[in-house]
Write an enzyme that holds these catalytic residues in place. Structure first.
Site, PDB file in Angstrom:
ATOM      1  N   GLU A  52       3.020   4.298   6.021  1.00 52.22           N
ATOM      2  CA  GLU A  52       1.825   3.480   5.735  1.00 52.22           C
ATOM      3  C   GLU A  52       0.895   4.208   4.781  1.00 52.22           C
ATOM      4  O   GLU A  52       0.900   5.437   4.710  1.00 52.22           O
ATOM      5  CB  GLU A  52       1.056   3.240   7.044  1.00 52.22           C
ATOM      6  CG  GLU A  52       1.290   1.876   7.671  1.00 52.22           C
ATOM      7  CD  GLU A  52       0.512   0.730   7.013  1.00 52.22           C
ATOM      8  OE1 GLU A  52       0.193   0.811   5.806  1.00 52.22           O
ATOM      9  OE2 GLU A  52       0.234  -0.243   7.715  1.00 52.22           O
ATOM     10  N   ASP A  53       0.078   3.439   4.085  1.00 53.90           N
ATOM     11  CA  ASP A  53      -0.952   4.062   3.256  1.00 53.90           C
ATOM     12  C   ASP A  53      -2.110   4.573   4.119  1.00 53.90           C
ATOM     13  O   ASP A  53      -2.572   5.688   3.968  1.00 53.90           O
ATOM     14  CB  ASP A  53      -1.476   3.079   2.189  1.00 53.90           C
ATOM     15  CG  ASP A  53      -1.901   1.723   2.760  1.00 53.90           C
ATOM     16  OD1 ASP A  53      -1.750   1.482   3.978  1.00 53.90           O
ATOM     17  OD2 ASP A  53      -2.402   0.889   1.978  1.00 53.90           O
ATOM     18  N   ASP A  77      -6.327   2.208   9.768  1.00 57.55           N
ATOM     19  CA  ASP A  77      -7.759   1.953   9.754  1.00 57.55           C
ATOM     20  C   ASP A  77      -8.169   1.451  11.153  1.00 57.55           C
ATOM     21  O   ASP A  77      -8.426   2.238  12.052  1.00 57.55           O
ATOM     22  CB  ASP A  77      -8.025   0.930   8.645  1.00 57.55           C
ATOM     23  CG  ASP A  77      -9.480   0.619   8.434  1.00 57.55           C
ATOM     24  OD1 ASP A  77     -10.314   1.517   8.585  1.00 57.55           O
ATOM     25  OD2 ASP A  77      -9.797  -0.545   8.093  1.00 57.55           O
ATOM     26  N   LYS A 100      -8.225   6.830   9.292  1.00 56.50           N
ATOM     27  CA  LYS A 100      -9.670   6.598   9.408  1.00 56.50           C
ATOM     28  C   LYS A 100      -9.981   6.345  10.885  1.00 56.50           C
ATOM     29  O   LYS A 100     -10.225   5.207  11.278  1.00 56.50           O
ATOM     30  CB  LYS A 100     -10.021   5.341   8.617  1.00 56.50           C
ATOM     31  CG  LYS A 100     -10.916   5.555   7.414  1.00 56.50           C
ATOM     32  CD  LYS A 100     -11.410   4.201   6.947  1.00 56.50           C
ATOM     33  CE  LYS A 100     -11.144   3.957   5.493  1.00 56.50           C
ATOM     34  NZ  LYS A 100     -11.550   2.623   5.045  1.00 56.50           N
ATOM     35  N   PHE A 138     -14.585   3.103   2.208  1.00 54.16           N
ATOM     36  CA  PHE A 138     -13.498   2.368   1.554  1.00 54.16           C
ATOM     37  C   PHE A 138     -12.959   3.190   0.389  1.00 54.16           C
ATOM     38  O   PHE A 138     -13.719   3.693  -0.431  1.00 54.16           O
ATOM     39  CB  PHE A 138     -13.993   1.010   1.056  1.00 54.16           C
ATOM     40  CG  PHE A 138     -12.874   0.110   0.650  1.00 54.16           C
ATOM     41  CD1 PHE A 138     -12.252  -0.702   1.586  1.00 54.16           C
ATOM     42  CD2 PHE A 138     -12.429   0.074  -0.663  1.00 54.16           C
ATOM     43  CE1 PHE A 138     -11.196  -1.531   1.218  1.00 54.16           C
ATOM     44  CE2 PHE A 138     -11.370  -0.745  -1.033  1.00 54.16           C
ATOM     45  CZ  PHE A 138     -10.761  -1.555  -0.095  1.00 54.16           C
ATOM     46  N   VAL A 139     -11.652   3.346   0.329  1.00 52.27           N
ATOM     47  CA  VAL A 139     -11.050   4.142  -0.746  1.00 52.27           C
ATOM     48  C   VAL A 139     -10.025   3.330  -1.536  1.00 52.27           C
ATOM     49  O   VAL A 139      -9.465   2.368  -1.022  1.00 52.27           O
ATOM     50  CB  VAL A 139     -10.391   5.429  -0.187  1.00 52.27           C
ATOM     51  CG1 VAL A 139     -11.439   6.401   0.329  1.00 52.27           C
ATOM     52  CG2 VAL A 139      -9.364   5.113   0.900  1.00 52.27           C
ATOM     53  N   ASP A 169      -5.621  -0.702  -2.732  1.00 53.33           N
ATOM     54  CA  ASP A 169      -6.224  -1.557  -3.752  1.00 53.33           C
ATOM     55  C   ASP A 169      -7.702  -1.845  -3.494  1.00 53.33           C
ATOM     56  O   ASP A 169      -8.184  -1.772  -2.371  1.00 53.33           O
ATOM     57  CB  ASP A 169      -5.485  -2.896  -3.817  1.00 53.33           C
ATOM     58  CG  ASP A 169      -5.784  -3.773  -2.607  1.00 53.33           C
ATOM     59  OD1 ASP A 169      -5.422  -3.380  -1.495  1.00 53.33           O
ATOM     60  OD2 ASP A 169      -6.422  -4.837  -2.787  1.00 53.33           O
ATOM     61  N   ARG A 223      -4.203   0.103  -7.625  1.00 54.76           N
ATOM     62  CA  ARG A 223      -3.196   0.756  -6.787  1.00 54.76           C
ATOM     63  C   ARG A 223      -2.502   1.880  -7.552  1.00 54.76           C
ATOM     64  O   ARG A 223      -1.921   2.788  -6.977  1.00 54.76           O
ATOM     65  CB  ARG A 223      -2.119  -0.251  -6.361  1.00 54.76           C
ATOM     66  CG  ARG A 223      -2.579  -1.305  -5.379  1.00 54.76           C
ATOM     67  CD  ARG A 223      -1.375  -2.097  -4.886  1.00 54.76           C
ATOM     68  NE  ARG A 223      -1.740  -3.356  -4.272  1.00 54.76           N
ATOM     69  CZ  ARG A 223      -2.020  -3.511  -2.972  1.00 54.76           C
ATOM     70  NH1 ARG A 223      -1.985  -2.483  -2.168  1.00 54.76           N
ATOM     71  NH2 ARG A 223      -2.333  -4.688  -2.495  1.00 54.76           N
ATOM     72  N   GLY A 257       0.773  -1.246   0.000  1.00 55.00           N
ATOM     73  CA  GLY A 257       0.000   0.000   0.000  1.00 55.00           C
ATOM     74  C   GLY A 257       0.800   1.289   0.000  1.00 55.00           C
ATOM     75  O   GLY A 257       0.371   2.295  -0.562  1.00 55.00           O
TER      76      GLY A 257
HETATM   77  P1  IMP Z   1      -5.483  -1.612   9.877  1.00 54.86           P
HETATM   78  O1  IMP Z   1      -4.641  -2.711  10.423  1.00 54.86           O
HETATM   79  O2  IMP Z   1      -6.941  -1.909  10.009  1.00 54.86           O
HETATM   80  O3  IMP Z   1      -5.150  -0.245  10.418  1.00 54.86           O
HETATM   81  O4  IMP Z   1      -5.353  -1.682   8.332  1.00 54.86           O
HETATM   82  C1  IMP Z   1      -4.390  -1.214   7.583  1.00 54.86           C
HETATM   83  C2  IMP Z   1      -4.462  -1.824   6.200  1.00 54.86           C
HETATM   84  O5  IMP Z   1      -5.810  -2.158   5.762  1.00 54.86           O
HETATM   85  C3  IMP Z   1      -3.975  -0.826   5.227  1.00 54.86           C
HETATM   86  O6  IMP Z   1      -2.572  -0.830   5.143  1.00 54.86           O
HETATM   87  C4  IMP Z   1      -4.687  -1.221   3.948  1.00 54.86           C
HETATM   88  O7  IMP Z   1      -3.941  -2.205   3.286  1.00 54.86           O
HETATM   89  C5  IMP Z   1      -5.990  -1.810   4.406  1.00 54.86           C
HETATM   90  N1  IMP Z   1      -7.088  -0.804   4.288  1.00 54.86           N
HETATM   91  C6  IMP Z   1      -7.733  -0.172   5.278  1.00 54.86           C
HETATM   92  N2  IMP Z   1      -8.671   0.679   4.807  1.00 54.86           N
HETATM   93  C7  IMP Z   1      -8.601   0.600   3.462  1.00 54.86           C
HETATM   94  C8  IMP Z   1      -9.332   1.245   2.384  1.00 54.86           C
HETATM   95  O8  IMP Z   1     -10.226   2.089   2.570  1.00 54.86           O
HETATM   96  N3  IMP Z   1      -8.960   0.886   1.131  1.00 54.86           N
HETATM   97  C9  IMP Z   1      -7.996  -0.029   0.866  1.00 54.86           C
HETATM   98  N4  IMP Z   1      -7.292  -0.638   1.830  1.00 54.86           N
HETATM   99  C10 IMP Z   1      -7.595  -0.343   3.121  1.00 54.86           C
HETATM  100 MG    MG Z   2      -1.436  -1.815   3.564  1.00 52.68          MG
END
Ligand code: IMP
Ligand code: MG
Length: 185
Positions: free
Chosen positions: A99-100, A103, A131, A152-153, A159, A165, A44
């Site tokens: 990080e991208d 979440d 987020k 969701f983006v 992706d 991507r 990401g």
């Molecule tokens: P976390 O562990 O829930 O904070 O998730 C992080 C990962 O979930 C990110 O690095 C993304 O790969 C994926 N992710 C979370 N939200 C989105 C979204 O809106 N679009 C695409 N990938 C997402």
């Molecule tokens: Mg990721």
């Protein structure tokens, strides 16, 4: 032409470029005189990393980790698996995770613990997107490009079913496209 799965462009290419410059300058100021290792979380973070580091003017090693999370299986278990580990030695260095998106926060909190065990002097995270409304664990990213709502983006590294991507902007999905995500996110 925009792919059919796209509803709206949420963050334009121009806005992203402006933000990466701003973040790069801030990071350069904050890490002056410190031994910096940038750890990009793939896949990401690939586009964000490439743009961000062009605006970082302090010497920095750049390393990569590939991780996957098992979100589909159980939303709250947050099992994270490391596919590719660090190459650099981060002991006594300042780590900046790139990080991208943060979440649920599970990936970040896992990585923080994991990297801490290698005894760096500090660990911070720079994320393009945040987020906060979706958090399952309490983590607060140190550098944030854009705070976005619970939607969701895709694009700019993020992706949709492993595609898109490469879009230069961040966009939301049509309802139809979102429907296909069920169980995959
Ligand atoms: P976390 O562990 O829930 O904070 O998730 C992080 C990962 O979930 C990110 O690095 C993304 O790969 C994926 N992710 C979370 N939200 C989105 C979204 O809106 N679009 C695409 N990938 C997402
Ligand atoms: Mg990721």
């Amino acid at each position: 032409m925009r792919p059919k799965i796209i509803k709206d462009v949420l963050i334009s290419e121009r806005a992203i470029q402006k933000k990466t410059q701003e973040l790069g300058r801030k990071i350069s100021k904050d890490y002056r005189g410190k031994e910096l290792v940038i750890v990009a979380i793939m896949r990401g973070a690939m586009l964000f990393l490439a743009d961000l580091v062009r605006h970082i003017s302090v010497p920095a090693a750049i390393d990569f980790m590939f991780v996957t999370s098992y979100k589909k299986a159980s939303k709250s278990s947050g099992a994270i698996r490391i596919i590719k580990d660090l190459k650099e030695d981060i002991e006594d260095k300042y780590v900046l995770i790139v990080e991208d998106i943060v979440d649920t926060g599970l990936t970040f909190s896992y990585l923080k613990k994991y990297l801490k065990a290698h005894n760096p002097k500090g660990i911070k995270i720079c994320t393009l997107l945040d987020k906060p409304s979706r958090r399952l664990v309490r983590v607060k990213p140190n550098y944030v490009g854009f705070t976005i709502p619970d939607e969701f983006v895709v694009g700019y590294g993020l992706d949709y079913l492993e595609l898109y991507r490469n879009l230069p902007y961040i966009a939301t999905l049509t309802d139809k496209a979102k429907g296909r995500l069920k169980g995959n996110f």
